[in-house]
Write an enzyme that holds these catalytic residues in place. Structure first.
Site, PDB file in Angstrom:
ATOM      1  N   HIS A   1      12.891  -2.968   1.234  1.00 51.52           N
ATOM      2  CA  HIS A   1      12.339  -1.663   1.608  1.00 51.52           C
ATOM      3  C   HIS A   1      13.187  -0.575   0.973  1.00 51.52           C
ATOM      4  O   HIS A   1      14.420  -0.699   0.918  1.00 51.52           O
ATOM      5  CB  HIS A   1      12.330  -1.493   3.133  1.00 51.52           C
ATOM      6  CG  HIS A   1      11.475  -2.520   3.800  1.00 51.52           C
ATOM      7  ND1 HIS A   1      10.102  -2.434   3.818  1.00 51.52           N
ATOM      8  CD2 HIS A   1      11.804  -3.670   4.403  1.00 51.52           C
ATOM      9  CE1 HIS A   1       9.621  -3.503   4.434  1.00 51.52           C
ATOM     10  NE2 HIS A   1      10.633  -4.277   4.796  1.00 51.52           N
TER      11      HIS A   1
ATOM     12  N   TYR B   1      11.931   8.371   0.275  1.00 51.23           N
ATOM     13  CA  TYR B   1      11.591   7.481  -0.839  1.00 51.23           C
ATOM     14  C   TYR B   1      12.201   7.899  -2.179  1.00 51.23           C
ATOM     15  O   TYR B   1      12.005   7.218  -3.182  1.00 51.23           O
ATOM     16  CB  TYR B   1      10.067   7.371  -0.961  1.00 51.23           C
ATOM     17  CG  TYR B   1       9.443   6.725   0.260  1.00 51.23           C
ATOM     18  CD1 TYR B   1       9.673   5.379   0.535  1.00 51.23           C
ATOM     19  CD2 TYR B   1       8.655   7.454   1.151  1.00 51.23           C
ATOM     20  CE1 TYR B   1       9.136   4.777   1.661  1.00 51.23           C
ATOM     21  CE2 TYR B   1       8.104   6.859   2.282  1.00 51.23           C
ATOM     22  CZ  TYR B   1       8.351   5.524   2.530  1.00 51.23           C
ATOM     23  OH  TYR B   1       7.822   4.926   3.640  1.00 51.23           O
TER      24      TYR B   1
ATOM     25  N   HIS C   1       4.576  -4.632   8.893  1.00 49.59           N
ATOM     26  CA  HIS C   1       4.644  -4.491  10.348  1.00 49.59           C
ATOM     27  C   HIS C   1       3.533  -5.238  11.093  1.00 49.59           C
ATOM     28  O   HIS C   1       3.612  -5.378  12.306  1.00 49.59           O
ATOM     29  CB  HIS C   1       4.650  -3.005  10.711  1.00 49.59           C
ATOM     30  CG  HIS C   1       5.636  -2.220   9.880  1.00 49.59           C
ATOM     31  ND1 HIS C   1       6.982  -2.512   9.866  1.00 49.59           N
ATOM     32  CD2 HIS C   1       5.474  -1.197   8.987  1.00 49.59           C
ATOM     33  CE1 HIS C   1       7.605  -1.697   9.019  1.00 49.59           C
ATOM     34  NE2 HIS C   1       6.702  -0.887   8.470  1.00 49.59           N
TER      35      HIS C   1
ATOM     36  N   ARG D   1       7.858   0.676  13.031  1.00 52.08           N
ATOM     37  CA  ARG D   1       8.425   0.111  11.804  1.00 52.08           C
ATOM     38  C   ARG D   1       9.585  -0.846  12.092  1.00 52.08           C
ATOM     39  O   ARG D   1      10.156  -1.422  11.183  1.00 52.08           O
ATOM     40  CB  ARG D   1       8.922   1.229  10.878  1.00 52.08           C
ATOM     41  CG  ARG D   1       7.826   2.137  10.393  1.00 52.08           C
ATOM     42  CD  ARG D   1       8.370   3.170   9.400  1.00 52.08           C
ATOM     43  NE  ARG D   1       7.502   4.332   9.353  1.00 52.08           N
ATOM     44  CZ  ARG D   1       6.416   4.427   8.578  1.00 52.08           C
ATOM     45  NH1 ARG D   1       6.081   3.461   7.782  1.00 52.08           N
ATOM     46  NH2 ARG D   1       5.673   5.524   8.611  1.00 52.08           N
TER      47      ARG D   1
ATOM     48  N   GLU E   1      12.596  -9.865   0.986  1.00 50.21           N
ATOM     49  CA  GLU E   1      11.875  -8.679   1.466  1.00 50.21           C
ATOM     50  C   GLU E   1      12.732  -7.442   1.170  1.00 50.21           C
ATOM     51  O   GLU E   1      13.935  -7.455   1.442  1.00 50.21           O
ATOM     52  CB  GLU E   1      11.668  -8.814   2.986  1.00 50.21           C
ATOM     53  CG  GLU E   1      11.011  -7.614   3.638  1.00 50.21           C
ATOM     54  CD  GLU E   1      11.005  -7.728   5.175  1.00 50.21           C
ATOM     55  OE1 GLU E   1      11.465  -8.759   5.716  1.00 50.21           O
ATOM     56  OE2 GLU E   1      10.550  -6.761   5.819  1.00 50.21           O
TER      57      GLU E   1
ATOM     58  N   PRO F   1       0.786  -1.227   0.000  1.00 53.10           N
ATOM     59  CA  PRO F   1       0.000   0.000   0.000  1.00 53.10           C
ATOM     60  C   PRO F   1       0.826   1.290   0.000  1.00 53.10           C
ATOM     61  O   PRO F   1       1.857   1.374   0.653  1.00 53.10           O
ATOM     62  CB  PRO F   1      -0.820  -0.100   1.297  1.00 53.10           C
ATOM     63  CG  PRO F   1      -0.152  -1.143   2.116  1.00 53.10           C
ATOM     64  CD  PRO F   1       0.504  -2.077   1.155  1.00 53.10           C
ATOM     65  N   ASN F   2       0.314   2.227  -0.753  1.00 55.20           N
ATOM     66  CA  ASN F   2       0.849   3.592  -0.863  1.00 55.20           C
ATOM     67  C   ASN F   2       2.129   3.699  -1.698  1.00 55.20           C
ATOM     68  O   ASN F   2       2.588   4.804  -1.970  1.00 55.20           O
ATOM     69  CB  ASN F   2       1.057   4.234   0.525  1.00 55.20           C
ATOM     70  CG  ASN F   2      -0.231   4.287   1.303  1.00 55.20           C
ATOM     71  OD1 ASN F   2      -1.211   4.833   0.811  1.00 55.20           O
ATOM     72  ND2 ASN F   2      -0.271   3.697   2.483  1.00 55.20           N
TER      73      ASN F   2
ATOM     74  N   ARG G   1       4.898  10.938  -1.653  1.00 56.47           N
ATOM     75  CA  ARG G   1       5.455  10.605  -0.335  1.00 56.47           C
ATOM     76  C   ARG G   1       6.741  11.395  -0.095  1.00 56.47           C
ATOM     77  O   ARG G   1       7.248  12.088  -0.966  1.00 56.47           O
ATOM     78  CB  ARG G   1       5.643   9.097  -0.219  1.00 56.47           C
ATOM     79  CG  ARG G   1       4.287   8.376  -0.315  1.00 56.47           C
ATOM     80  CD  ARG G   1       4.356   6.917  -0.053  1.00 56.47           C
ATOM     81  NE  ARG G   1       4.509   6.612   1.373  1.00 56.47           N
ATOM     82  CZ  ARG G   1       4.555   5.370   1.855  1.00 56.47           C
ATOM     83  NH1 ARG G   1       4.473   4.340   1.046  1.00 56.47           N
ATOM     84  NH2 ARG G   1       4.687   5.164   3.145  1.00 56.47           N
TER      85      ARG G   1
ATOM     86  N   SER H   1      13.256   2.666   2.109  1.00 53.87           N
ATOM     87  CA  SER H   1      13.882   3.324   3.263  1.00 53.87           C
ATOM     88  C   SER H   1      14.424   2.247   4.211  1.00 53.87           C
ATOM     89  O   SER H   1      14.242   1.047   3.959  1.00 53.87           O
ATOM     90  CB  SER H   1      12.846   4.196   3.988  1.00 53.87           C
ATOM     91  OG  SER H   1      11.868   3.369   4.611  1.00 53.87           O
TER      92      SER H   1
ATOM     93  N   ARG I   1      13.631   4.475  11.524  1.00 51.37           N
ATOM     94  CA  ARG I   1      12.416   5.293  11.571  1.00 51.37           C
ATOM     95  C   ARG I   1      11.618   5.008  12.850  1.00 51.37           C
ATOM     96  O   ARG I   1      12.175   4.514  13.826  1.00 51.37           O
ATOM     97  CB  ARG I   1      11.614   5.059  10.285  1.00 51.37           C
ATOM     98  CG  ARG I   1      12.440   5.407   9.033  1.00 51.37           C
ATOM     99  CD  ARG I   1      11.686   5.138   7.760  1.00 51.37           C
ATOM    100  NE  ARG I   1      10.442   5.928   7.691  1.00 51.37           N
ATOM    101  CZ  ARG I   1       9.479   5.699   6.798  1.00 51.37           C
ATOM    102  NH1 ARG I   1       9.629   4.733   5.897  1.00 51.37           N
ATOM    103  NH2 ARG I   1       8.386   6.441   6.810  1.00 51.37           N
TER     104      ARG I   1
ATOM    105  N   ASP J   1       1.607 -15.615   6.320  1.00 53.34           N
ATOM    106  CA  ASP J   1       1.163 -17.006   6.132  1.00 53.34           C
ATOM    107  C   ASP J   1       1.151 -17.379   4.651  1.00 53.34           C
ATOM    108  O   ASP J   1       1.526 -18.494   4.285  1.00 53.34           O
ATOM    109  CB  ASP J   1      -0.235 -17.213   6.730  1.00 53.34           C
ATOM    110  CG  ASP J   1      -0.210 -17.291   8.248  1.00 53.34           C
ATOM    111  OD1 ASP J   1       0.899 -17.403   8.828  1.00 53.34           O
ATOM    112  OD2 ASP J   1      -1.295 -17.255   8.867  1.00 53.34           O
TER     113      ASP J   1
ATOM    114  N   ALA K   1       3.465  -0.909   4.576  1.00 56.40           N
ATOM    115  CA  ALA K   1       3.006  -0.922   5.978  1.00 56.40           C
ATOM    116  C   ALA K   1       2.556  -2.311   6.428  1.00 56.40           C
ATOM    117  O   ALA K   1       2.617  -2.623   7.631  1.00 56.40           O
ATOM    118  CB  ALA K   1       1.887   0.101   6.174  1.00 56.40           C
TER     119      ALA K   1
ATOM    120  N   ASN L   1       7.976  -5.834  -1.372  1.00 59.94           N
ATOM    121  CA  ASN L   1       8.000  -4.711  -0.439  1.00 59.94           C
ATOM    122  C   ASN L   1       6.578  -4.615   0.108  1.00 59.94           C
ATOM    123  O   ASN L   1       5.698  -4.037  -0.536  1.00 59.94           O
ATOM    124  CB  ASN L   1       8.399  -3.416  -1.155  1.00 59.94           C
ATOM    125  CG  ASN L   1       8.471  -2.254  -0.175  1.00 59.94           C
ATOM    126  OD1 ASN L   1       7.995  -2.353   0.956  1.00 59.94           O
ATOM    127  ND2 ASN L   1       9.062  -1.154  -0.602  1.00 59.94           N
TER     128      ASN L   1
END
Ligand code: DQA
Length: 143
Positions: free
Chosen positions: A99, A22, A79, A110, A97, A9-10, A17, A101, A106, A86, A76, A73
């Protein structure tokens, strides 16, 4: 070899952002960067983004069934989404995985990733290069 590059998301609104976290690429620019980096490694990066947990889970099911490696990625969802964890846990191929940032620099919320524990590895904090480094790592794992 195909690789699913899933974004949560986002991330579709990267242009809106905080650019100090970012960078300056919008999502279309990030997608092209990942596709180009993939091509240079002979990997076909299928880059997707969704704000929906359900859609990301569906894509992970697709990856598990097709044995398609994944770079994710989760944004949010990283977290707190046990449902994404799962779904990711069903994969029998590598999952990395990433990211943009460095979440550990942060806010405290996070600092927890519910995904890291089932990932082959995590790359964070290098901007778009986090994806490039993940593609290189994946290429090495698939040899
Ligand atoms: C992020 C870090 C997350 O904490 C955040 O919620 C995001 C993006 C990153 O790429 O740095 O949306 O996953």
């Amino acid at each position: 070899m195909k690789v699913l590059v899933l974004n949560g998301p986002n991330l579709g609104r990267l242009d809106l952002r905080d650019s100090s976290l970012y960078g300056d690429l919008d999502f279309a620019g990030l997608k092209k960067f990942i596709e180009d980096q993939g091509s240079s490694l002979d990997l076909e990066a299928d880059v997707r983004q969704s704000d929906s947990e359900v859609e990301i889970i569906t894509w992970l099911h697709e990856a598990a069934e097709g044995k398609i490696p994944v770079i994710i990625n989760p944004a949010a969802f990283t977290h707190y989404s046990y449902a994404i964890r799962d779904a990711a846990e069903m994969l029998t191929v590598p999952l990395i995985e990433v990211h943009i940032s460095n979440p550990l620099r942060r806010e405290e919320f996070r600092h927890t990733s519910v995904i890291s524990g089932i990932a082959s590895g995590t790359i964070a904090g290098f901007g778009p290069d986090s994806y490039r480094l993940a593609l290189i790592a994946l290429k090495g794992m698939l040899k």
